[in-house]
Design an enzyme around this catalytic site. Structure first.
Site, PDB file in Angstrom:
ATOM      1  N   GLY A 120     -13.477  -3.049   8.321  1.00 50.57           N
ATOM      2  CA  GLY A 120     -14.457  -4.008   7.823  1.00 50.57           C
ATOM      3  C   GLY A 120     -15.209  -4.585   9.023  1.00 50.57           C
ATOM      4  CG  ASN A 171      35.902  12.079  17.326  1.00 49.14           C
ATOM      5  OD1 ASN A 171      35.725  13.298  17.368  1.00 49.14           O
ATOM      6  ND2 ASN A 171      34.938  11.225  17.069  1.00 49.14           N
ATOM      7  NE  ARG A 215      48.608  24.259  33.101  1.00 49.97           N
ATOM      8  CZ  ARG A 215      48.169  23.685  34.197  1.00 49.97           C
ATOM      9  NH1 ARG A 215      47.072  22.946  34.174  1.00 49.97           N
ATOM     10  NH2 ARG A 215      48.811  23.826  35.329  1.00 49.97           N
ATOM     11  CG  ASN A 234      -5.375   3.010   7.063  1.00 50.47           C
ATOM     12  OD1 ASN A 234      -4.509   2.160   6.911  1.00 50.47           O
ATOM     13  ND2 ASN A 234      -6.651   2.724   7.002  1.00 50.47           N
ATOM     14  CE1 TYR A 270      31.376  12.785  20.807  1.00 54.82           C
ATOM     15  CE2 TYR A 270      33.598  13.412  20.191  1.00 54.82           C
ATOM     16  CZ  TYR A 270      32.453  12.660  19.966  1.00 54.82           C
ATOM     17  OH  TYR A 270      32.403  11.786  18.914  1.00 54.82           O
ATOM     18  NE  ARG A 324      -7.209   8.617   5.339  1.00 52.52           N
ATOM     19  CZ  ARG A 324      -7.920   8.010   6.284  1.00 52.52           C
ATOM     20  NH1 ARG A 324      -8.162   6.721   6.224  1.00 52.52           N
ATOM     21  NH2 ARG A 324      -8.383   8.705   7.303  1.00 52.52           N
ATOM     22  CD  GLN A 381      -1.099  -5.279  -4.871  1.00 48.80           C
ATOM     23  OE1 GLN A 381      -0.635  -4.636  -3.938  1.00 48.80           O
ATOM     24  NE2 GLN A 381      -2.400  -5.493  -5.015  1.00 48.80           N
ATOM     25  CB  SER A 432      43.408  21.598  34.585  1.00 52.39           C
ATOM     26  OG  SER A 432      42.999  20.792  35.632  1.00 52.39           O
ATOM     27  N   GLY A 486       0.827  -1.217   0.000  1.00 46.91           N
ATOM     28  CA  GLY A 486       0.000   0.000   0.000  1.00 46.91           C
ATOM     29  C   GLY A 486       0.851   1.251   0.000  1.00 46.91           C
TER      30      GLY A 486
HETATM   31  C1  UD1 Z   1      -8.230  -3.390   5.714  1.00 49.54           C
HETATM   32  C2  UD1 Z   1      -9.406  -4.396   5.604  1.00 49.54           C
HETATM   33  C3  UD1 Z   1     -10.441  -4.081   6.655  1.00 49.54           C
HETATM   34  C4  UD1 Z   1      -9.797  -4.085   8.020  1.00 49.54           C
HETATM   35  C5  UD1 Z   1      -8.594  -3.157   8.082  1.00 49.54           C
HETATM   36  C6  UD1 Z   1      -7.826  -3.364   9.365  1.00 49.54           C
HETATM   37  C7  UD1 Z   1      -9.622  -5.158   3.288  1.00 49.54           C
HETATM   38  C8  UD1 Z   1     -10.378  -5.010   2.014  1.00 49.54           C
HETATM   39  N1  UD1 Z   1      -9.987  -4.364   4.290  1.00 49.54           N
HETATM   40  O1  UD1 Z   1      -8.738  -2.092   5.396  1.00 49.54           O
HETATM   41  O2  UD1 Z   1     -11.493  -5.057   6.622  1.00 49.54           O
HETATM   42  O3  UD1 Z   1     -10.772  -3.743   8.997  1.00 49.54           O
HETATM   43  O4  UD1 Z   1      -7.679  -3.429   7.006  1.00 49.54           O
HETATM   44  O5  UD1 Z   1      -6.767  -2.453   9.508  1.00 49.54           O
HETATM   45  O6  UD1 Z   1      -8.749  -5.986   3.378  1.00 49.54           O
HETATM   46  N2  UD1 Z   1      -2.249  -3.501   0.585  1.00 49.54           N
HETATM   47  C9  UD1 Z   1      -1.503  -3.994  -0.442  1.00 49.54           C
HETATM   48  N3  UD1 Z   1      -1.982  -3.921  -1.712  1.00 49.54           N
HETATM   49  C10 UD1 Z   1      -3.203  -3.405  -1.997  1.00 49.54           C
HETATM   50  C11 UD1 Z   1      -3.978  -2.891  -0.927  1.00 49.54           C
HETATM   51  C12 UD1 Z   1      -3.481  -2.950   0.345  1.00 49.54           C
HETATM   52  O7  UD1 Z   1      -0.393  -4.492  -0.215  1.00 49.54           O
HETATM   53  O8  UD1 Z   1      -3.578  -3.402  -3.175  1.00 49.54           O
HETATM   54  C13 UD1 Z   1      -1.698  -3.603   1.965  1.00 49.54           C
HETATM   55  C14 UD1 Z   1      -1.419  -2.250   2.626  1.00 49.54           C
HETATM   56  O9  UD1 Z   1      -0.045  -1.924   2.491  1.00 49.54           O
HETATM   57  C15 UD1 Z   1      -1.725  -2.531   4.085  1.00 49.54           C
HETATM   58  C16 UD1 Z   1      -2.755  -3.637   4.035  1.00 49.54           C
HETATM   59  O10 UD1 Z   1      -2.673  -4.235   2.762  1.00 49.54           O
HETATM   60  O11 UD1 Z   1      -0.575  -2.986   4.774  1.00 49.54           O
HETATM   61  C17 UD1 Z   1      -4.183  -3.132   4.281  1.00 49.54           C
HETATM   62  O12 UD1 Z   1      -4.516  -2.161   3.318  1.00 49.54           O
HETATM   63  P1  UD1 Z   1      -5.257  -0.813   3.696  1.00 49.54           P
HETATM   64  O13 UD1 Z   1      -5.417  -0.017   2.479  1.00 49.54           O
HETATM   65  O14 UD1 Z   1      -4.613  -0.205   4.869  1.00 49.54           O
HETATM   66  O15 UD1 Z   1      -6.707  -1.408   4.095  1.00 49.54           O
HETATM   67  P2  UD1 Z   1      -7.762  -0.815   5.123  1.00 49.54           P
HETATM   68  O16 UD1 Z   1      -8.608   0.174   4.413  1.00 49.54           O
HETATM   69  O17 UD1 Z   1      -7.060  -0.402   6.350  1.00 49.54           O
HETATM   70 MG    MG Z   2      -5.003  -0.126   6.903  1.00 52.32          MG
END
Ligand code: UD1
Ligand code: MG
Length: 450
Positions: free
Chosen positions: A144, A372, A426, A230, A352, A18, A79, A409, A14
Protein backbone atom coordinates in the site's frame (compact mmCIF):
# COMPACT_ATOMS: atom_id res chain seq x y z
CA UNK A 1 5.12 8.00 27.32
CA UNK A 2 2.56 8.80 29.94
CA UNK A 3 0.17 5.91 29.45
CA UNK A 4 2.38 2.89 29.24
CA UNK A 5 -0.09 0.12 28.60
CA UNK A 6 -0.89 -0.83 25.03
CA UNK A 7 -2.95 -3.45 23.23
CA UNK A 8 -1.34 -5.22 20.31
CA UNK A 9 -3.63 -6.85 17.77
CA UNK A 10 -1.65 -9.41 15.80
CA UNK A 11 -3.19 -10.56 12.52
CA UNK A 12 -2.45 -14.14 11.62
CA UNK A 13 -5.59 -15.31 9.87
CA UNK A 14 -4.33 -15.09 6.30
CA UNK A 15 -4.06 -18.39 4.46
CA UNK A 16 -0.94 -17.30 2.66
CA UNK A 17 -1.94 -19.16 -0.48
CA UNK A 18 1.06 -17.81 -2.38
CA UNK A 19 3.32 -19.78 -0.03
CA UNK A 20 1.87 -23.02 -1.49
CA UNK A 21 2.10 -24.73 1.86
CA UNK A 22 0.11 -26.91 4.21
CA UNK A 23 1.50 -24.79 7.05
CA UNK A 24 -0.26 -21.47 7.86
CA UNK A 25 1.90 -18.62 6.59
CA UNK A 26 2.71 -17.11 9.98
CA UNK A 27 4.09 -20.45 11.22
CA UNK A 28 6.87 -20.55 8.65
CA UNK A 29 10.12 -20.13 10.52
CA UNK A 30 12.67 -17.39 10.16
CA UNK A 31 15.89 -17.94 12.13
CA UNK A 32 14.41 -20.99 13.82
CA UNK A 33 11.26 -19.25 15.07
CA UNK A 34 7.83 -19.02 13.42
CA UNK A 35 7.26 -15.54 12.01
CA UNK A 36 4.41 -15.10 14.48
CA UNK A 37 6.82 -15.91 17.31
CA UNK A 38 9.12 -13.09 16.27
CA UNK A 39 6.25 -10.63 16.43
CA UNK A 40 5.24 -11.89 19.89
CA UNK A 41 8.83 -11.69 21.16
CA UNK A 42 9.18 -8.17 19.82
CA UNK A 43 5.99 -7.07 21.57
CA UNK A 44 7.50 -8.43 24.78
CA UNK A 45 10.53 -6.16 24.27
CA UNK A 46 8.51 -2.95 23.88
CA UNK A 47 8.31 -0.37 26.65
CA UNK A 48 5.49 -0.64 29.15
CA UNK A 49 2.76 -3.13 29.72
CA UNK A 50 1.52 -5.00 26.65
CA UNK A 51 -1.55 -7.11 26.14
CA UNK A 52 -2.01 -9.17 23.02
CA UNK A 53 -5.06 -10.12 20.96
CA UNK A 54 -4.28 -12.53 18.15
CA UNK A 55 -6.57 -13.14 15.20
CA UNK A 56 -6.36 -16.55 13.56
CA UNK A 57 -8.30 -18.32 10.84
CA UNK A 58 -10.77 -21.17 11.29
CA UNK A 59 -9.10 -24.53 11.83
CA UNK A 60 -5.71 -23.03 12.67
CA UNK A 61 -5.28 -25.27 15.69
CA UNK A 62 -1.52 -25.35 15.38
CA UNK A 63 -1.38 -21.56 15.51
CA UNK A 64 -3.69 -21.52 18.54
CA UNK A 65 -1.49 -24.03 20.35
CA UNK A 66 1.62 -22.08 19.49
CA UNK A 67 0.04 -18.91 20.90
CA UNK A 68 -0.92 -20.80 24.04
CA UNK A 69 2.68 -21.87 24.59
CA UNK A 70 4.35 -18.66 23.60
CA UNK A 71 1.96 -16.00 24.92
CA UNK A 72 -0.43 -17.74 27.31
CA UNK A 73 -2.06 -14.47 28.34
CA UNK A 74 -2.94 -13.48 24.76
CA UNK A 75 -6.60 -13.64 23.79
CA UNK A 76 -7.22 -15.59 20.61
CA UNK A 77 -9.97 -14.63 18.16
CA UNK A 78 -11.15 -16.42 15.06
CA UNK A 79 -11.89 -14.50 11.88
CA UNK A 80 -14.39 -16.90 10.37
CA UNK A 81 -14.30 -15.41 6.87
CA UNK A 82 -11.23 -13.85 5.38
CA UNK A 83 -12.67 -10.49 4.42
CA UNK A 84 -9.65 -8.23 4.84
CA UNK A 85 -7.36 -6.71 7.42
CA UNK A 86 -9.93 -4.33 8.96
CA UNK A 87 -12.41 -7.21 9.24
CA UNK A 88 -9.66 -9.25 10.89
CA UNK A 89 -9.01 -6.59 13.54
CA UNK A 90 -12.74 -6.39 14.26
CA UNK A 91 -12.77 -10.13 14.88
CA UNK A 92 -10.92 -9.15 18.06
CA UNK A 93 -13.58 -6.59 18.96
CA UNK A 94 -14.08 -8.10 22.41
CA UNK A 95 -10.46 -7.25 23.22
CA UNK A 96 -10.48 -3.71 21.80
CA UNK A 97 -10.46 -1.61 24.94
CA UNK A 98 -11.36 2.07 24.81
CA UNK A 99 -8.87 2.91 27.53
CA UNK A 100 -5.63 2.14 25.80
CA UNK A 101 -3.70 2.73 22.63
CA UNK A 102 -3.86 -0.09 20.12
CA UNK A 103 -1.23 -1.16 17.62
CA UNK A 104 -1.99 -3.55 14.80
CA UNK A 105 0.85 -5.82 13.71
CA UNK A 106 0.89 -8.37 10.92
CA UNK A 107 2.07 -11.85 11.70
CA UNK A 108 3.87 -11.98 8.36
CA UNK A 109 6.19 -9.08 9.17
CA UNK A 110 8.74 -10.67 11.49
CA UNK A 111 11.58 -8.15 11.36
CA UNK A 112 10.02 -5.16 13.05
CA UNK A 113 11.91 -4.11 16.19
CA UNK A 114 10.68 -2.99 19.60
CA UNK A 115 12.52 0.35 19.25
CA UNK A 116 10.58 1.10 16.09
CA UNK A 117 7.27 0.17 17.70
CA UNK A 118 8.15 2.44 20.61
CA UNK A 119 8.84 5.25 18.12
CA UNK A 120 5.41 4.74 16.62
CA UNK A 121 3.87 4.96 20.06
CA UNK A 122 5.74 8.15 20.69
CA UNK A 123 4.01 9.64 17.62
CA UNK A 124 0.72 9.06 19.47
CA UNK A 125 2.11 10.59 22.64
CA UNK A 126 3.20 13.57 20.53
CA UNK A 127 -0.34 14.19 19.34
CA UNK A 128 -1.15 11.87 16.43
CA UNK A 129 -4.47 10.05 16.55
CA UNK A 130 -3.41 7.43 14.02
CA UNK A 131 0.23 6.73 13.14
CA UNK A 132 1.47 4.45 10.38
CA UNK A 133 4.88 2.88 10.13
CA UNK A 134 6.14 3.56 6.61
CA UNK A 135 9.26 2.72 4.67
CA UNK A 136 10.86 3.60 1.40
CA UNK A 137 10.57 0.45 -0.72
CA UNK A 138 13.23 -0.49 -3.25
CA UNK A 139 10.44 -2.23 -5.14
CA UNK A 140 7.04 -0.98 -3.93
CA UNK A 141 4.94 -3.42 -5.92
CA UNK A 142 2.32 -5.17 -3.81
CA UNK A 143 2.51 -2.67 -0.94
CA UNK A 144 0.00 0.00 0.00
CA UNK A 145 1.33 3.49 -0.89
CA UNK A 146 1.35 6.33 1.64
CA UNK A 147 -0.25 9.40 0.10
CA UNK A 148 1.44 12.34 1.79
CA UNK A 149 0.89 16.08 1.66
CA UNK A 150 4.05 17.47 3.19
CA UNK A 151 4.22 15.82 6.58
CA UNK A 152 0.53 14.96 6.59
CA UNK A 153 -0.58 11.45 5.77
CA UNK A 154 -3.78 11.70 3.76
CA UNK A 155 -4.47 8.08 2.77
CA UNK A 156 -3.06 4.66 2.06
CA UNK A 157 -3.74 3.36 -1.41
CA UNK A 158 -3.53 -0.37 -2.04
CA UNK A 159 -1.61 -1.36 -5.15
CA UNK A 160 -4.69 -2.67 -6.94
CA UNK A 161 -6.61 0.54 -6.36
CA UNK A 162 -3.76 2.94 -7.08
CA UNK A 163 -3.62 5.20 -10.11
CA UNK A 164 -0.58 5.10 -12.41
CA UNK A 165 0.75 8.20 -10.66
CA UNK A 166 0.18 6.78 -7.18
CA UNK A 167 2.02 3.62 -8.16
CA UNK A 168 5.15 5.73 -8.63
CA UNK A 169 5.19 6.42 -4.89
CA UNK A 170 7.82 4.36 -3.07
CA UNK A 171 6.90 5.37 0.52
CA UNK A 172 4.88 2.33 1.60
CA UNK A 173 2.74 0.95 4.40
CA UNK A 174 4.51 -1.58 6.58
CA UNK A 175 1.19 -2.75 8.00
CA UNK A 176 2.00 -1.52 11.50
CA UNK A 177 -0.60 1.06 12.48
CA UNK A 178 -1.11 2.68 15.88
CA UNK A 179 -4.44 4.10 17.08
CA UNK A 180 -4.90 6.44 20.00
CA UNK A 181 -7.16 5.03 22.68
CA UNK A 182 -10.88 5.05 22.02
CA UNK A 183 -10.59 5.38 18.22
CA UNK A 184 -9.97 2.02 16.63
CA UNK A 185 -13.42 0.43 16.85
CA UNK A 186 -15.33 3.42 15.51
CA UNK A 187 -12.88 4.04 12.68
CA UNK A 188 -12.92 0.41 11.63
CA UNK A 189 -16.69 0.21 11.78
CA UNK A 190 -16.80 2.97 9.17
CA UNK A 191 -14.66 1.02 6.67
CA UNK A 192 -16.41 -0.39 3.63
CA UNK A 193 -15.32 -2.90 1.02
CA UNK A 194 -15.75 -0.87 -2.14
CA UNK A 195 -12.38 -1.61 -3.68
CA UNK A 196 -10.65 -3.83 -6.22
CA UNK A 197 -10.45 -6.79 -3.86
CA UNK A 198 -13.86 -6.32 -2.25
CA UNK A 199 -12.12 -6.52 1.16
CA UNK A 200 -12.35 -4.42 4.29
CA UNK A 201 -8.95 -2.72 4.23
CA UNK A 202 -7.48 -1.60 7.53
CA UNK A 203 -5.59 0.96 5.54
CA UNK A 204 -8.83 2.83 4.75
CA UNK A 205 -8.85 3.95 8.39
CA UNK A 206 -6.46 6.74 7.41
CA UNK A 207 -8.75 8.46 4.92
CA UNK A 208 -11.65 8.17 7.35
CA UNK A 209 -9.56 9.65 10.17
CA UNK A 210 -8.52 12.56 7.94
CA UNK A 211 -12.15 13.18 6.94
CA UNK A 212 -13.04 13.37 10.62
CA UNK A 213 -10.38 15.96 11.27
CA UNK A 214 -8.17 13.59 13.25
CA UNK A 215 -4.41 13.90 13.16
CA UNK A 216 -2.53 11.27 11.18
CA UNK A 217 1.21 10.72 10.98
CA UNK A 218 3.72 8.50 9.20
CA UNK A 219 6.85 7.31 10.97
CA UNK A 220 9.62 6.02 8.69
CA UNK A 221 11.77 2.99 9.35
CA UNK A 222 14.30 1.02 7.26
CA UNK A 223 12.85 -1.42 4.76
CA UNK A 224 14.81 -4.30 6.28
CA UNK A 225 12.56 -4.10 9.36
CA UNK A 226 9.24 -4.32 7.65
CA UNK A 227 9.52 -6.67 4.72
CA UNK A 228 6.24 -8.53 4.52
CA UNK A 229 6.29 -12.21 3.64
CA UNK A 230 3.72 -13.35 1.09
CA UNK A 231 5.90 -15.74 -0.93
CA UNK A 232 8.74 -18.20 -0.34
CA UNK A 233 11.11 -15.80 -2.06
CA UNK A 234 10.15 -13.11 0.46
CA UNK A 235 10.57 -15.68 3.25
CA UNK A 236 14.14 -16.28 2.07
CA UNK A 237 14.71 -12.55 1.92
CA UNK A 238 13.37 -12.08 5.48
CA UNK A 239 15.65 -14.92 6.62
CA UNK A 240 18.66 -13.19 5.06
CA UNK A 241 17.77 -9.90 6.73
CA UNK A 242 17.27 -11.59 10.10
CA UNK A 243 20.56 -13.49 9.80
CA UNK A 244 22.39 -10.27 8.99
CA UNK A 245 20.92 -8.72 12.12
CA UNK A 246 21.76 -11.68 14.37
CA UNK A 247 25.34 -11.92 13.06
CA UNK A 248 25.84 -8.20 13.60
CA UNK A 249 24.61 -8.59 17.18
CA UNK A 250 26.99 -11.52 17.81
CA UNK A 251 29.93 -9.49 16.47
CA UNK A 252 28.84 -6.47 18.47
CA UNK A 253 28.73 -8.68 21.57
CA UNK A 254 32.41 -9.53 21.17
CA UNK A 255 32.40 -12.82 19.25
CA UNK A 256 34.64 -13.49 16.27
CA UNK A 257 32.83 -14.93 13.27
CA UNK A 258 35.53 -15.69 10.74
CA UNK A 259 33.04 -15.74 7.86
CA UNK A 260 29.83 -14.26 9.29
CA UNK A 261 27.79 -14.83 6.14
CA UNK A 262 28.27 -18.61 6.55
CA UNK A 263 27.09 -18.79 10.17
CA UNK A 264 23.37 -19.34 10.71
CA UNK A 265 21.83 -18.33 14.00
CA UNK A 266 18.45 -18.65 15.66
CA UNK A 267 16.69 -15.69 17.21
CA UNK A 268 17.44 -17.06 20.67
CA UNK A 269 21.06 -18.14 20.09
CA UNK A 270 23.21 -16.67 22.85
CA UNK A 271 26.88 -16.16 22.03
CA UNK A 272 29.28 -14.80 24.62
CA UNK A 273 32.35 -12.64 24.44
CA UNK A 274 35.57 -13.91 22.88
CA UNK A 275 33.76 -16.83 21.33
CA UNK A 276 35.38 -17.96 18.10
CA UNK A 277 33.05 -19.33 15.45
CA UNK A 278 34.70 -20.77 12.39
CA UNK A 279 32.99 -20.86 8.97
CA UNK A 280 29.86 -22.87 8.15
CA UNK A 281 28.29 -23.35 11.53
CA UNK A 282 24.54 -23.75 12.04
CA UNK A 283 22.70 -22.96 15.26
CA UNK A 284 19.16 -24.27 15.66
CA UNK A 285 16.90 -22.94 18.42
CA UNK A 286 17.83 -22.73 22.10
CA UNK A 287 21.60 -22.77 22.05
CA UNK A 288 24.11 -20.93 24.19
CA UNK A 289 27.85 -20.59 23.74
CA UNK A 290 29.61 -19.09 26.76
CA UNK A 291 32.54 -16.69 26.81
CA UNK A 292 35.77 -17.93 25.35
CA UNK A 293 34.41 -21.11 23.76
CA UNK A 294 35.30 -22.16 20.22
CA UNK A 295 32.99 -23.68 17.65
CA UNK A 296 34.99 -25.04 14.78
CA UNK A 297 33.91 -25.29 11.16
CA UNK A 298 30.91 -27.28 9.90
CA UNK A 299 29.29 -27.89 13.27
CA UNK A 300 25.52 -28.21 13.79
CA UNK A 301 24.26 -27.12 17.19
CA UNK A 302 20.70 -27.15 18.47
CA UNK A 303 19.24 -26.96 21.97
CA UNK A 304 22.73 -27.21 23.45
CA UNK A 305 24.91 -25.27 25.85
CA UNK A 306 28.65 -24.90 25.46
CA UNK A 307 30.49 -23.63 28.53
CA UNK A 308 33.45 -21.30 28.50
CA UNK A 309 36.69 -22.55 27.07
CA UNK A 310 35.11 -25.61 25.50
CA UNK A 311 36.03 -26.53 21.92
CA UNK A 312 33.39 -28.06 19.67
CA UNK A 313 34.04 -29.41 16.17
CA UNK A 314 35.03 -29.32 13.40
CA UNK A 315 32.07 -31.40 12.14
CA UNK A 316 30.42 -31.83 15.52
CA UNK A 317 26.72 -32.26 16.08
CA UNK A 318 25.19 -31.14 19.35
CA UNK A 319 21.54 -32.07 19.66
CA UNK A 320 18.95 -30.94 22.22
CA UNK A 321 20.03 -31.46 25.79
CA UNK A 322 23.75 -31.53 25.10
CA UNK A 323 25.55 -29.61 27.84
CA UNK A 324 29.26 -29.24 27.23
CA UNK A 325 31.27 -28.27 30.31
CA UNK A 326 34.11 -25.83 30.76
CA UNK A 327 37.17 -26.66 28.76
CA UNK A 328 35.62 -29.87 27.43
CA UNK A 329 36.41 -31.02 23.91
CA UNK A 330 33.99 -32.42 21.35
CA UNK A 331 35.84 -33.36 18.20
CA UNK A 332 35.07 -34.29 14.62
CA UNK A 333 32.11 -36.51 13.77
CA UNK A 334 30.94 -36.62 17.36
CA UNK A 335 27.20 -36.48 18.07
CA UNK A 336 26.02 -35.60 21.57
CA UNK A 337 22.35 -35.72 22.59
CA UNK A 338 20.72 -35.25 26.01
CA UNK A 339 24.07 -35.66 27.67
CA UNK A 340 26.15 -33.71 30.11
CA UNK A 341 29.82 -33.65 29.29
CA UNK A 342 31.43 -32.32 32.42
CA UNK A 343 34.36 -29.95 32.69
CA UNK A 344 37.51 -30.98 30.89
CA UNK A 345 36.09 -34.23 29.48
CA UNK A 346 37.11 -35.18 25.95
CA UNK A 347 35.23 -36.94 23.19
CA UNK A 348 37.51 -36.24 20.32
CA UNK A 349 36.58 -38.49 17.42
CA UNK A 350 33.72 -40.37 15.76
CA UNK A 351 31.39 -41.03 18.69
CA UNK A 352 27.73 -41.06 19.64
CA UNK A 353 26.99 -40.06 23.21
CA UNK A 354 23.29 -39.90 24.03
CA UNK A 355 21.31 -39.96 27.29
CA UNK A 356 24.51 -39.89 29.26
CA UNK A 357 26.77 -38.16 31.71
CA UNK A 358 30.47 -38.00 30.97
CA UNK A 359 32.23 -37.10 34.21
CA UNK A 360 34.81 -34.37 34.55
CA UNK A 361 38.12 -35.11 32.89
CA UNK A 362 36.96 -38.43 31.41
CA UNK A 363 38.37 -39.46 28.04
CA UNK A 364 36.05 -41.13 25.57
CA UNK A 365 38.05 -42.80 22.82
CA UNK A 366 37.42 -42.74 19.10
CA UNK A 367 34.41 -44.64 17.91
CA UNK A 368 32.76 -45.04 21.30
CA UNK A 369 29.00 -45.50 21.15
CA UNK A 370 26.50 -45.28 23.99
CA UNK A 371 23.89 -47.86 22.98
CA UNK A 372 21.01 -45.96 24.51
CA UNK A 373 18.07 -47.42 22.61
CA UNK A 374 16.82 -50.99 22.82
CA UNK A 375 14.16 -50.47 20.16
CA UNK A 376 11.54 -49.47 22.72
CA UNK A 377 13.07 -47.29 25.41
CA UNK A 378 16.03 -44.99 25.93
CA UNK A 379 18.46 -45.80 28.73
CA UNK A 380 21.13 -43.86 30.55
CA UNK A 381 24.89 -44.26 30.51
CA UNK A 382 26.94 -42.83 33.32
CA UNK A 383 30.68 -42.39 32.93
CA UNK A 384 32.47 -41.38 36.11
CA UNK A 385 34.97 -38.59 36.43
CA UNK A 386 38.41 -39.38 35.08
CA UNK A 387 37.31 -42.65 33.45
CA UNK A 388 38.99 -43.80 30.25
CA UNK A 389 36.91 -45.45 27.55
CA UNK A 390 39.08 -47.22 25.00
CA UNK A 391 38.42 -46.71 21.31
CA UNK A 392 35.60 -48.52 19.56
CA UNK A 393 33.76 -49.44 22.73
CA UNK A 394 30.02 -49.99 22.92
CA UNK A 395 28.47 -49.05 26.26
CA UNK A 396 25.13 -50.85 26.40
CA UNK A 397 22.77 -48.78 28.54
CA UNK A 398 21.65 -48.75 31.24
CA UNK A 399 25.20 -48.99 32.43
CA UNK A 400 27.62 -47.08 34.58
CA UNK A 401 31.37 -46.83 34.42
CA UNK A 402 32.86 -45.93 37.80
CA UNK A 403 35.10 -43.02 38.52
CA UNK A 404 38.62 -43.52 37.22
CA UNK A 405 37.73 -46.88 35.63
CA UNK A 406 39.40 -48.07 32.44
CA UNK A 407 37.55 -49.77 29.61
CA UNK A 408 39.74 -51.64 27.15
CA UNK A 409 39.45 -50.80 23.46
CA UNK A 410 36.85 -52.65 21.47
CA UNK A 411 34.83 -53.63 24.53
CA UNK A 412 31.11 -54.24 24.57
CA UNK A 413 30.21 -53.26 28.12
CA UNK A 414 26.89 -54.62 29.34
CA UNK A 415 27.52 -54.60 33.10
CA UNK A 416 28.46 -51.79 35.44
CA UNK A 417 32.20 -51.24 35.92
CA UNK A 418 33.37 -50.44 39.45
CA UNK A 419 35.38 -47.28 40.19
CA UNK A 420 39.04 -47.77 39.38
CA UNK A 421 38.47 -51.18 37.72
CA UNK A 422 39.86 -52.32 34.38
CA UNK A 423 37.18 -53.89 32.20
CA UNK A 424 37.62 -55.98 29.08
CA UNK A 425 34.55 -56.90 27.12
CA UNK A 426 36.02 -58.38 23.96
CA UNK A 427 37.11 -61.69 22.53
CA UNK A 428 40.65 -62.67 23.48
CA UNK A 429 43.10 -62.56 20.56
CA UNK A 430 44.53 -65.90 19.49
CA UNK A 431 47.41 -66.48 17.09
CA UNK A 432 48.30 -69.48 14.91
CA UNK A 433 51.91 -69.34 13.73
CA UNK A 434 52.04 -69.69 9.92
CA UNK A 435 48.26 -69.91 9.73
CA UNK A 436 47.97 -67.17 7.13
CA UNK A 437 48.90 -69.47 4.25
CA UNK A 438 46.12 -71.88 5.11
CA UNK A 439 43.56 -69.06 4.96
CA UNK A 440 44.74 -67.23 1.85
CA UNK A 441 45.84 -70.28 -0.09
CA UNK A 442 48.98 -68.43 -1.13
CA UNK A 443 52.51 -68.96 0.11
CA UNK A 444 53.41 -66.21 2.52
CA UNK A 445 56.64 -65.22 0.77
CA UNK A 446 58.17 -61.77 0.36
CA UNK A 447 58.32 -62.30 -3.48
CA UNK A 448 54.59 -62.22 -3.79
CA UNK A 449 54.26 -58.83 -2.20
CA UNK A 450 53.38 -56.14 -4.77
C1 UD1 B 1 -0.92 -5.45 3.62
C2 UD1 B 1 -1.45 -3.99 3.55
C3 UD1 B 1 -0.52 -3.16 2.69
C4 UD1 B 1 0.88 -3.25 3.23
C5 UD1 B 1 1.35 -4.69 3.37
C6 UD1 B 1 2.65 -4.76 4.14
C7 UD1 B 1 -3.88 -3.98 3.79
C8 UD1 B 1 -5.19 -3.88 3.07
N1 UD1 B 1 -2.79 -3.95 3.03
O1 UD1 B 1 -1.00 -6.00 2.30
O2 UD1 B 1 -0.95 -1.79 2.69
O3 UD1 B 1 1.75 -2.50 2.39
O4 UD1 B 1 0.39 -5.46 4.11
O5 UD1 B 1 3.16 -6.06 4.20
O6 UD1 B 1 -3.86 -4.05 4.99
N2 UD1 B 1 -4.95 -11.08 7.38
C9 UD1 B 1 -5.94 -11.58 8.17
N3 UD1 B 1 -7.22 -11.63 7.70
C10 UD1 B 1 -7.55 -11.16 6.47
C11 UD1 B 1 -6.52 -10.64 5.65
C12 UD1 B 1 -5.24 -10.61 6.12
O7 UD1 B 1 -5.67 -12.00 9.30
O8 UD1 B 1 -8.74 -11.22 6.13
C13 UD1 B 1 -3.57 -11.03 7.93
C14 UD1 B 1 -2.57 -11.92 7.18
O9 UD1 B 1 -2.41 -13.15 7.86
C15 UD1 B 1 -1.28 -11.12 7.28
C16 UD1 B 1 -1.75 -9.68 7.39
O10 UD1 B 1 -3.11 -9.71 7.79
O11 UD1 B 1 -0.56 -11.46 8.44
C17 UD1 B 1 -1.62 -8.91 6.07
O12 UD1 B 1 -2.36 -9.56 5.06
P1 UD1 B 1 -1.79 -9.78 3.60
O13 UD1 B 1 -2.79 -10.51 2.82
O14 UD1 B 1 -0.42 -10.31 3.68
O15 UD1 B 1 -1.77 -8.25 3.08
P2 UD1 B 1 -0.80 -7.59 2.01
O16 UD1 B 1 -1.38 -7.81 0.66
O17 UD1 B 1 0.58 -8.02 2.27
MG1 MG C 1 1.49 -9.53 3.51
Amino acid sequence: MTDRSCLYVVLAAGEGTRMRSALPKVMHPVAGEPMLGHVLETIGETTGEASIAAVIGPGMDGVRQFLGRKSPSASVHVQTERLGTAHAVLAARAALAADRDTIVLYGDTPLVTAETIDRLRRALADGADVAVLGFDAADPSGYGRLIMEGNRLLAIREERDASGEEKQITFCNSGVIAFKKGLIAELLDAIGNDNAKGEYYLTDAIEIAVARGLKTAAVACPEAEVQGVNTRAQLASAEAAMQARLRAAALEGGATLVAPETVFLSRDTRIGQDVLIEPNVFFGPKSTVADGATVRAFSHIEGATVASGAVVGPYARLRPGAAIGEGAKIGNFVEVKAATVEDGAKINHLSYVGDARVGAGANVGAGTITCNYDGHNKHHTDIGAGAFIGSNSALVAPVSIGEGAYVASGSVITKDVAPGALAFGRARQTEKPGGAEAVSGKPNSKDSQG
